[in-house]
Write a protein that holds these residues in place. Structure first.
Motif, PDB file in Angstrom:
ATOM      1  N   ILE A 109       0.852  -1.196   0.000  1.00 12.20           N
ATOM      2  CA  ILE A 109       0.000   0.000   0.000  1.00 12.20           C
ATOM      3  C   ILE A 109       0.886   1.245   0.000  1.00 12.20           C
ATOM      4  O   ILE A 109       1.680   1.451   0.907  1.00 12.20           O
ATOM      5  CB  ILE A 109      -0.959   0.020   1.203  1.00 12.20           C
ATOM      6  N   SER A 110       0.741   2.032  -1.047  1.00 12.76           N
ATOM      7  CA  SER A 110       1.471   3.288  -1.143  1.00 12.76           C
ATOM      8  C   SER A 110       0.574   4.419  -0.639  1.00 12.76           C
ATOM      9  O   SER A 110      -0.641   4.372  -0.826  1.00 12.76           O
ATOM     10  CB  SER A 110       1.853   3.561  -2.605  1.00 12.76           C
ATOM     11  N   PRO A 111       1.169   5.441  -0.034  1.00 14.53           N
ATOM     12  CA  PRO A 111       0.358   6.594   0.366  1.00 14.53           C
ATOM     13  C   PRO A 111      -0.024   7.454  -0.842  1.00 14.53           C
ATOM     14  O   PRO A 111      -0.868   8.328  -0.744  1.00 14.53           O
ATOM     15  CB  PRO A 111       1.277   7.359   1.313  1.00 14.53           C
ATOM     16  N   ILE A 112       0.589   7.161  -1.987  1.00 14.66           N
ATOM     17  CA  ILE A 112       0.424   7.965  -3.205  1.00 14.66           C
ATOM     18  C   ILE A 112      -0.424   7.205  -4.220  1.00 14.66           C
ATOM     19  O   ILE A 112      -0.257   5.996  -4.399  1.00 14.66           O
ATOM     20  CB  ILE A 112       1.804   8.260  -3.824  1.00 14.66           C
ATOM     21  N   GLY A 113      -1.325   7.905  -4.896  1.00 14.99           N
ATOM     22  CA  GLY A 113      -2.083   7.292  -5.984  1.00 14.99           C
ATOM     23  C   GLY A 113      -3.167   6.331  -5.529  1.00 14.99           C
ATOM     24  O   GLY A 113      -3.543   5.428  -6.268  1.00 14.99           O
ATOM     25  N   GLN A 114      -3.676   6.522  -4.329  1.00 18.39           N
ATOM     26  CA  GLN A 114      -4.737   5.652  -3.826  1.00 18.39           C
ATOM     27  C   GLN A 114      -6.042   5.921  -4.567  1.00 18.39           C
ATOM     28  O   GLN A 114      -6.281   7.032  -5.025  1.00 18.39           O
ATOM     29  CB  GLN A 114      -4.928   5.857  -2.318  1.00 18.39           C
ATOM     30  N   LYS A 115      -6.878   4.887  -4.683  1.00 24.37           N
ATOM     31  CA  LYS A 115      -8.167   5.028  -5.371  1.00 24.37           C
ATOM     32  C   LYS A 115      -9.029   6.115  -4.745  1.00 24.37           C
ATOM     33  O   LYS A 115      -9.712   6.851  -5.437  1.00 24.37           O
ATOM     34  CB  LYS A 115      -8.948   3.702  -5.346  1.00 24.37           C
ATOM     35  N   THR A 116      -9.016   6.178  -3.428  1.00 27.12           N
ATOM     36  CA  THR A 116      -9.801   7.164  -2.693  1.00 27.12           C
ATOM     37  C   THR A 116      -8.842   8.064  -1.925  1.00 27.12           C
ATOM     38  O   THR A 116      -8.027   7.566  -1.146  1.00 27.12           O
ATOM     39  CB  THR A 116     -10.747   6.451  -1.687  1.00 27.12           C
ATOM     40  N   ALA A 117      -8.911   9.369  -2.148  1.00 32.13           N
ATOM     41  CA  ALA A 117      -8.055  10.301  -1.404  1.00 32.13           C
ATOM     42  C   ALA A 117      -8.505  10.327   0.055  1.00 32.13           C
ATOM     43  O   ALA A 117      -9.687  10.515   0.338  1.00 32.13           O
ATOM     44  CB  ALA A 117      -8.143  11.692  -2.011  1.00 32.13           C
ATOM     45  N   LEU A 118      -7.577  10.085   0.958  1.00 29.47           N
ATOM     46  CA  LEU A 118      -7.884  10.023   2.389  1.00 29.47           C
ATOM     47  C   LEU A 118      -7.019  11.017   3.151  1.00 29.47           C
ATOM     48  O   LEU A 118      -5.902  11.322   2.721  1.00 29.47           O
ATOM     49  CB  LEU A 118      -7.605   8.608   2.919  1.00 29.47           C
ATOM     50  N   PRO A 119      -7.505  11.504   4.303  1.00 29.45           N
ATOM     51  CA  PRO A 119      -6.655  12.352   5.140  1.00 29.45           C
ATOM     52  C   PRO A 119      -5.373  11.592   5.465  1.00 29.45           C
ATOM     53  O   PRO A 119      -5.423  10.407   5.823  1.00 29.45           O
ATOM     54  CB  PRO A 119      -7.493  12.580   6.398  1.00 29.45           C
ATOM     55  N   THR A 120      -4.239  12.252   5.322  1.00 28.15           N
ATOM     56  CA  THR A 120      -2.938  11.595   5.457  1.00 28.15           C
ATOM     57  C   THR A 120      -2.057  12.345   6.439  1.00 28.15           C
ATOM     58  O   THR A 120      -1.953  13.573   6.371  1.00 28.15           O
ATOM     59  CB  THR A 120      -2.247  11.514   4.076  1.00 28.15           C
ATOM     60  N   VAL A 121      -1.409  11.582   7.339  1.00 24.86           N
ATOM     61  CA  VAL A 121      -0.493  12.159   8.318  1.00 24.86           C
ATOM     62  C   VAL A 121       0.834  11.409   8.231  1.00 24.86           C
ATOM     63  O   VAL A 121       0.873  10.183   8.314  1.00 24.86           O
ATOM     64  CB  VAL A 121      -1.058  12.062   9.752  1.00 24.86           C
ATOM     65  N   LEU A 122       1.916  12.175   8.056  1.00 27.61           N
ATOM     66  CA  LEU A 122       3.272  11.629   8.009  1.00 27.61           C
ATOM     67  C   LEU A 122       3.941  11.945   9.335  1.00 27.61           C
ATOM     68  O   LEU A 122       3.900  13.096   9.798  1.00 27.61           O
ATOM     69  CB  LEU A 122       4.042  12.267   6.845  1.00 27.61           C
ATOM     70  N   ASP A 123       4.563  10.928   9.943  1.00 28.00           N
ATOM     71  CA  ASP A 123       5.233  11.165  11.223  1.00 28.00           C
ATOM     72  C   ASP A 123       6.279  12.259  11.075  1.00 28.00           C
ATOM     73  O   ASP A 123       7.041  12.288  10.097  1.00 28.00           O
ATOM     74  CB  ASP A 123       5.890   9.886  11.748  1.00 28.00           C
ATOM     75  N   GLU A 124       6.311  13.145  12.070  1.00 27.61           N
ATOM     76  CA  GLU A 124       7.197  14.304  12.016  1.00 27.61           C
ATOM     77  C   GLU A 124       8.681  13.942  11.959  1.00 27.61           C
ATOM     78  O   GLU A 124       9.501  14.782  11.582  1.00 27.61           O
ATOM     79  CB  GLU A 124       6.926  15.227  13.194  1.00 27.61           C
ATOM     80  N   SER A 125       9.056  12.707  12.279  1.00 28.04           N
ATOM     81  CA  SER A 125      10.467  12.310  12.199  1.00 28.04           C
ATOM     82  C   SER A 125      10.988  12.410  10.767  1.00 28.04           C
ATOM     83  O   SER A 125      12.200  12.516  10.550  1.00 28.04           O
ATOM     84  CB  SER A 125      10.661  10.881  12.728  1.00 28.04           C
ATOM     85  N   ALA A 126      10.097  12.408   9.788  1.00 28.75           N
ATOM     86  CA  ALA A 126      10.505  12.500   8.381  1.00 28.75           C
ATOM     87  C   ALA A 126      11.069  13.877   8.039  1.00 28.75           C
ATOM     88  O   ALA A 126      11.840  14.015   7.084  1.00 28.75           O
ATOM     89  CB  ALA A 126       9.318  12.194   7.466  1.00 28.75           C
ATOM     90  N   ILE A 127      10.712  14.895   8.836  1.00 27.69           N
ATOM     91  CA  ILE A 127      11.123  16.272   8.539  1.00 27.69           C
ATOM     92  C   ILE A 127      12.639  16.401   8.452  1.00 27.69           C
ATOM     93  O   ILE A 127      13.146  17.162   7.629  1.00 27.69           O
ATOM     94  CB  ILE A 127      10.556  17.255   9.597  1.00 27.69           C
TER      95      ILE A 127
END
Length: 165
Positions: A109-127
């Motif tokens: 499952i990718s966060p990108i290109g999903q069939k249905t756009a959903l609210p998405t939260v990326l953990d702040e450690s990625a910053i």
């Protein structure tokens, strides 16, 4: 712009990134069907720091689906995800629901290109990372991209949603 080390990288995720003009690198590896933890398998097989490899998890927040993206060695803090989205309660989504709503299979499952756009939260450690790795839309394919680009293409936000196992 898009550099592919795997010629079969055409997935909804890679197509969405290309359409958006987002620079990414596709990295393929031989997926082991016996692997218990898909994200840790990707980090290991690609020789990547597990703190930079992120897994995409679906949860329901007050009854509505949402996406949480956390480092593979961490767990999704459901209470923190709910709070980040202004909700009270969150629980993991059923795998069949996750597959149906995203168009991807569990473990890919990718966060990108999903069939249905959903609210998405990326953990702040990625910053603090120049780039991170997320699933490319199938098992055995990861995409490297800048975390800000991931936020932009998913319409997501940063929040502290990961916790130690």
């Amino acid at each position: 712009m898009a550099r592919r080390s795997d010629a079969s990288a055409g997935t909804p995720a890679t197509l969405a990134l290309a359409r958006a003009g987002v620079a990414f690198t596709a990295l393929g590896y031989e997926h082991d069907p016996r692997a218990a933890a898909y994200g840790l398998e990707a980090a290991d097989k690609l020789g990547l720091d597990p703190d930079r490899v992120f897994k995409t998890l679906l949860a329901t927040v007050d009854g509505s689906l949402a996406v949480g993206i956390v480092p593979v060695a961490m767990q999704l803090d459901l209470k923190a995800l709910a709070g980040a989205l202004g909700g009270k309660r969150a629980e993991m989504a059923e795998p069949a629901v996750a597959e149906r709503k995203t168009g991807y299979v569990v473990g890919g499952i990718s966060p990108i290109g999903q069939k249905t756009a959903l609210p998405t939260v990326l953990d702040e450690s990625a910053i603090i990372c120049e780039s991170i790795y997320v699933s490319g839309g199938r098992r055995g394919l990861d995409l490297e991209l800048a975390p800000d680009d991931l936020i932009a293409v998913t319409g997501g936000r940063y929040a502290p949603i990961a916790r130690a196992r």
